[in-house]
Design a protein around this motif. Structure first.
Motif, PDB file in Angstrom:
ATOM      1  N   VAL A  43       1.233   8.922   6.430  1.00 30.88           N
ATOM      2  CA  VAL A  43       1.139   8.744   4.841  1.00 30.88           C
ATOM      3  C   VAL A  43       1.981   9.215   3.888  1.00 30.88           C
ATOM      4  O   VAL A  43       2.694   8.325   3.183  1.00 30.88           O
ATOM      5  CB  VAL A  43      -0.333   9.520   4.470  1.00 30.88           C
ATOM      6  CG1 VAL A  43      -0.542   9.663   3.015  1.00 30.88           C
ATOM      7  CG2 VAL A  43      -1.730   9.029   5.034  1.00 30.88           C
TER       8      VAL A  43
ATOM      9  N   PHE B 116       5.017   6.613   3.884  1.00 33.15           N
ATOM     10  CA  PHE B 116       4.911   5.507   3.073  1.00 33.15           C
ATOM     11  C   PHE B 116       4.805   5.936   1.578  1.00 33.15           C
ATOM     12  O   PHE B 116       5.213   5.166   0.576  1.00 33.15           O
ATOM     13  CB  PHE B 116       3.023   4.855   3.303  1.00 33.15           C
ATOM     14  CG  PHE B 116       3.239   3.743   4.486  1.00 33.15           C
ATOM     15  CD1 PHE B 116       3.350   2.551   4.111  1.00 33.15           C
ATOM     16  CD2 PHE B 116       3.410   4.039   5.860  1.00 33.15           C
ATOM     17  CE1 PHE B 116       3.182   1.657   4.957  1.00 33.15           C
ATOM     18  CE2 PHE B 116       3.367   3.027   6.597  1.00 33.15           C
ATOM     19  CZ  PHE B 116       3.410   1.700   6.114  1.00 33.15           C
ATOM     20  N   GLY B 117       4.365   7.213   1.273  1.00 29.47           N
ATOM     21  CA  GLY B 117       4.587   7.716   0.160  1.00 29.47           C
ATOM     22  C   GLY B 117       6.148   7.679  -0.568  1.00 29.47           C
ATOM     23  O   GLY B 117       6.427   7.490  -1.474  1.00 29.47           O
TER      24      GLY B 117
ATOM     25  N   TRP C 163       7.334   4.333  -1.115  1.00 29.76           N
ATOM     26  CA  TRP C 163       6.921   4.153  -2.498  1.00 29.76           C
ATOM     27  C   TRP C 163       7.755   4.439  -3.461  1.00 29.76           C
ATOM     28  O   TRP C 163       8.295   3.801  -4.568  1.00 29.76           O
ATOM     29  CB  TRP C 163       5.314   4.506  -2.751  1.00 29.76           C
ATOM     30  CG  TRP C 163       4.990   4.206  -4.209  1.00 29.76           C
ATOM     31  CD1 TRP C 163       4.902   3.175  -4.897  1.00 29.76           C
ATOM     32  CD2 TRP C 163       4.577   5.400  -4.971  1.00 29.76           C
ATOM     33  NE1 TRP C 163       4.627   3.180  -6.312  1.00 29.76           N
ATOM     34  CE2 TRP C 163       4.308   4.627  -6.299  1.00 29.76           C
ATOM     35  CE3 TRP C 163       4.609   6.635  -5.164  1.00 29.76           C
ATOM     36  CZ2 TRP C 163       3.871   5.387  -7.559  1.00 29.76           C
ATOM     37  CZ3 TRP C 163       4.386   7.364  -6.070  1.00 29.76           C
ATOM     38  CH2 TRP C 163       4.047   7.043  -7.335  1.00 29.76           C
TER      39      TRP C 163
ATOM     40  N   ARG D 188       7.789   0.183  -0.972  1.00 33.36           N
ATOM     41  CA  ARG D 188       6.279  -0.157  -0.849  1.00 33.36           C
ATOM     42  C   ARG D 188       5.790  -0.101  -2.050  1.00 33.36           C
ATOM     43  O   ARG D 188       6.096   0.763  -3.018  1.00 33.36           O
ATOM     44  CB  ARG D 188       5.690   0.916   0.101  1.00 33.36           C
ATOM     45  CG  ARG D 188       6.101   0.485   1.648  1.00 33.36           C
ATOM     46  CD  ARG D 188       5.477  -0.697   2.062  1.00 33.36           C
ATOM     47  NE  ARG D 188       5.798  -0.814   3.455  1.00 33.36           N
ATOM     48  CZ  ARG D 188       6.741  -1.354   3.989  1.00 33.36           C
ATOM     49  NH1 ARG D 188       7.915  -1.939   3.406  1.00 33.36           N
ATOM     50  NH2 ARG D 188       7.063  -1.399   5.271  1.00 33.36           N
TER      51      ARG D 188
ATOM     52  N   VAL E  84       0.545   2.317  -0.279  1.00 38.13           N
ATOM     53  CA  VAL E  84       0.307   3.926   0.004  1.00 38.13           C
ATOM     54  C   VAL E  84      -1.129   4.227   0.092  1.00 38.13           C
ATOM     55  O   VAL E  84      -1.651   4.812   0.985  1.00 38.13           O
ATOM     56  CB  VAL E  84       1.099   4.984  -0.750  1.00 38.13           C
ATOM     57  CG1 VAL E  84       1.053   6.308  -0.474  1.00 38.13           C
ATOM     58  CG2 VAL E  84       2.422   4.372  -0.893  1.00 38.13           C
TER      59      VAL E  84
END
Length: 130
Positions: A23, A26-27, A30, A35, A40
């Protein structure tokens, strides 16, 4: 019994902390524009169960291995409380196509707290295992 508890403990660490790291990765993607927020949120929602299953497994197996004391117990408590707060933030983030800066800052702080607490628990667990 000790070997089984240790196996469950290590497996739970891989599952729970691995999902947290996913997580957070992916944050970060972003934040760097690689992304979307929707990506996210999907990852965070999809890893909710493995994170809590891993955390629960760590608590249960840790009780069989000997309850943590001092700083490690505090790190585990912070992980749990911060995890509940992160769930609240996830619901808030899901309501915005473009979240307000204050919500992004709160999410970043929760992520930083999470990383510090998880790594503290890992390091202290390693140091106390020998």
């Amino acid at each position: 019994m000790h070997d089984i508890a240790l196996f469950v403990h290590l497996s739970s660490m891989v599952i729970g902390f691995g999902a947290v790291l996913t997580v957070d990765w992916f944050g970060l993607l972003w934040l760097t524009g690689r992304r979307t927020l929707a990506d996210v949120l999907r990852v965070a929602q999809g890893t909710h169960v493995p994170i809590w299953a891993g955390f629960t497994g760590l608590l249960a197996s840790g009780a069989l291995l000997g309850l943590p004391a001092g700083p490690k117990a505090l790190a585990v408590l912070v992980i749990g409380v911060n995890g509940v707060y992160a769930g609240v933030l996830l619901r808030e983030l899901s309501r915005h196509a473009t979240p307000p800066l204050t919500l992004v800052v709160r999410s970043g702080a929760a992520t930083l707290i999470s990383q510090i607490a998880w790594w503290t628990a890992v390091v202290l667990g390693h140091l106390n295992s020998g």
